[in-house]
Design a protein around this motif. Structure first.
Motif, PDB file in Angstrom:
ATOM      1  N   PHE A  67     -13.982   3.307  -0.713  1.00 54.55           N
ATOM      2  CA  PHE A  67     -12.999   2.702  -1.611  1.00 54.55           C
ATOM      3  C   PHE A  67     -13.657   2.130  -2.851  1.00 54.55           C
ATOM      4  CE2 PHE A  67     -14.189  -0.888   1.148  1.00 54.55           C
ATOM      5  CZ  PHE A  67     -14.359  -1.930   0.240  1.00 54.55           C
ATOM      6  N   TYR A  68     -12.833   2.047  -3.908  1.00 54.97           N
ATOM      7  CA  TYR A  68     -13.209   1.350  -5.138  1.00 54.97           C
ATOM      8  C   TYR A  68     -12.205   0.227  -5.350  1.00 54.97           C
ATOM      9  CZ  TYR A  68     -13.822   0.141 -10.006  1.00 54.97           C
ATOM     10  OH  TYR A  68     -14.019  -0.570 -11.164  1.00 54.97           O
ATOM     11  N   SER A 122       0.831  -1.203   0.000  1.00 56.90           N
ATOM     12  CA  SER A 122       0.000   0.000   0.000  1.00 56.90           C
ATOM     13  C   SER A 122       0.862   1.249   0.000  1.00 56.90           C
ATOM     14  CB  SER A 122      -0.918   0.034   1.231  1.00 56.90           C
ATOM     15  OG  SER A 122      -1.750  -1.100   1.289  1.00 56.90           O
ATOM     16  N   VAL A 123       0.372   2.278  -0.697  1.00 64.56           N
ATOM     17  CA  VAL A 123       1.012   3.590  -0.702  1.00 64.56           C
ATOM     18  C   VAL A 123      -0.055   4.615  -0.347  1.00 64.56           C
ATOM     19  CG1 VAL A 123       2.299   5.295  -2.020  1.00 64.56           C
ATOM     20  CG2 VAL A 123       2.625   2.860  -2.499  1.00 64.56           C
ATOM     21  N   ALA A 124       0.164   5.343   0.757  1.00 65.93           N
ATOM     22  CA  ALA A 124      -0.775   6.368   1.203  1.00 65.93           C
ATOM     23  C   ALA A 124      -0.108   7.738   1.116  1.00 65.93           C
ATOM     24  CB  ALA A 124      -1.240   6.096   2.629  1.00 65.93           C
ATOM     25  N   TYR A 154      -6.990  -4.756  -6.524  1.00 64.83           N
ATOM     26  CA  TYR A 154      -6.451  -3.414  -6.710  1.00 64.83           C
ATOM     27  C   TYR A 154      -7.457  -2.454  -6.073  1.00 64.83           C
ATOM     28  CZ  TYR A 154      -4.097  -6.124 -10.334  1.00 64.83           C
ATOM     29  OH  TYR A 154      -3.400  -7.094 -11.008  1.00 64.83           O
ATOM     30  N   THR A 155      -7.007  -1.644  -5.118  1.00 66.90           N
ATOM     31  CA  THR A 155      -7.935  -0.835  -4.332  1.00 66.90           C
ATOM     32  C   THR A 155      -7.477   0.602  -4.231  1.00 66.90           C
ATOM     33  OG1 THR A 155      -8.437  -2.801  -2.973  1.00 66.90           O
ATOM     34  CG2 THR A 155      -9.168  -0.671  -2.138  1.00 66.90           C
ATOM     35  N   LEU A 156      -8.397   1.519  -4.499  1.00 63.19           N
ATOM     36  CA  LEU A 156      -8.176   2.947  -4.299  1.00 63.19           C
ATOM     37  C   LEU A 156      -9.071   3.392  -3.145  1.00 63.19           C
ATOM     38  CD1 LEU A 156      -6.894   5.623  -5.251  1.00 63.19           C
ATOM     39  CD2 LEU A 156      -8.864   5.891  -6.788  1.00 63.19           C
ATOM     40  N   SER A 204      -3.533   0.315  -3.162  1.00 62.19           N
ATOM     41  CA  SER A 204      -2.946  -0.946  -2.717  1.00 62.19           C
ATOM     42  C   SER A 204      -3.126  -2.032  -3.771  1.00 62.19           C
ATOM     43  CB  SER A 204      -3.569  -1.406  -1.391  1.00 62.19           C
ATOM     44  OG  SER A 204      -4.924  -1.759  -1.556  1.00 62.19           O
ATOM     45  N   ILE A 205      -2.188  -2.971  -3.764  1.00 61.68           N
ATOM     46  CA  ILE A 205      -2.229  -4.159  -4.615  1.00 61.68           C
ATOM     47  C   ILE A 205      -2.035  -5.370  -3.715  1.00 61.68           C
ATOM     48  CG2 ILE A 205      -1.157  -5.375  -6.544  1.00 61.68           C
ATOM     49  CD1 ILE A 205      -0.167  -2.695  -7.577  1.00 61.68           C
ATOM     50  N   GLU A 206      -2.913  -6.353  -3.851  1.00 55.84           N
ATOM     51  CA  GLU A 206      -2.843  -7.543  -2.991  1.00 55.84           C
ATOM     52  C   GLU A 206      -2.902  -8.805  -3.840  1.00 55.84           C
ATOM     53  OE1 GLU A 206      -4.911  -9.341   1.089  1.00 55.84           O
ATOM     54  OE2 GLU A 206      -5.862  -7.684   0.012  1.00 55.84           O
ATOM     55  N   THR A 207      -2.041  -9.753  -3.500  1.00 57.38           N
ATOM     56  CA  THR A 207      -2.014 -11.047  -4.177  1.00 57.38           C
ATOM     57  C   THR A 207      -2.461 -12.132  -3.208  1.00 57.38           C
ATOM     58  OG1 THR A 207       0.310 -11.425  -3.606  1.00 57.38           O
ATOM     59  CG2 THR A 207      -0.144 -10.360  -5.708  1.00 57.38           C
ATOM     60  N   PHE A 208      -3.164 -13.134  -3.738  1.00 54.92           N
ATOM     61  CA  PHE A 208      -3.625 -14.286  -2.960  1.00 54.92           C
ATOM     62  C   PHE A 208      -2.934 -15.531  -3.513  1.00 54.92           C
ATOM     63  CE2 PHE A 208      -6.703 -11.110  -2.230  1.00 54.92           C
ATOM     64  CZ  PHE A 208      -7.485 -11.454  -1.133  1.00 54.92           C
TER      65      PHE A 208
END
Length: 210
Positions: A184-185, A135-137, A167-169, A150-154
């Motif tokens: 958030f989107y 995540s980058v804030a 992928y979340t904003l 943020s980018i998250e991998t499972f």
């Protein structure tokens, strides 16, 4: 001409092999600080599917977090999940997880990476995942508004393969010293699976500290 004909045959298969849906994910989180390094949190969540017209999932989450210092945090938690199928049959899940979070501040930016080990059981079904989220804030000058990306991998540990990406904003805004409002989107997509789903998600939440 022959290549064009083959493409026309393949294209419908590519289109119908993916499932797309608009969903709404919402939650309320209550936090209680036991002392300056140890805290408890309780979360209730509701997710809607089929263009946000049917209940997809509800969950209750209980976690405990430990703040080692400004850079390192640790947490463990339990989540009770009720999953609703299209027919609205309910399937119960029990999830346990452990987190390690590393944060680094760079001027008005804050970078964080969360590693999570997740174990979930229910209806004779076992899932074990490693989830990594970067995540980058950014704190906008002269405002408490904090947008983040943020980018998250499972990674499915049973096959050692990534099968989902998020992928979340996000935008958070403090309504008071103890209450934050979050919008958030999110784009969530499955990969390396048959009939992958693509979800377009709008979410809202409130975080309340006691």
């Amino acid at each position: 001409m022959k290549k064009l004909s083959i493409l026309c045959l393949i294209f419908p298969l590519l289109v119908f092999s993916q499932e797309e849906d608009f969903q709404s994910w919402n939650k309320v989180e209550l936090g209680y600080k036991i002392h300056k390094k140890l805290s408890l949190n309780f979360t209730e969540g509701l997710r809607l599917r089929e263009n946000a017209s049917l209940t997809s999932k509800t969950f209750t989450n209980l976690g405990i977090g430990y703040r080692h210092n400004k850079k390192w945090r640790f947490a463990v938690g339990y989540r009770f999940v009720q999953t609703f199928h299209i027919s609205q049959d309910i399937h119960l899940r029990h999830r346990w997880y452990a987190d390690v979070v590393h944060r680094k501040k760079m001027q008005r930016f804050q970078l964080s990476f969360r590693s999570r080990l997740q174990h979930q059981v229910g209806s004779n079904h076992l899932e074990q995942y490693y989830r990594g989220r970067l995540s980058v804030a950014y704190n906008i000058r002269k405002t408490p508004l904090n947008p983040s990306l943020s980018i998250e991998t499972f990674c499915n540990l049973s096959v050692l393969e990534v099968d989902k990406m998020r992928y979340t904003l996000t935008a958070s805004y403090p309504l008071s010293k103890k209450i934050d409002w979050i919008l958030f989107y999110r784009l969530q997509q499955e990969i390396n699976v048959s009939n992958p789903s693509h979800l377009y998600i709008i979410g809202a939440g409130a975080s309340i500290d006691f």
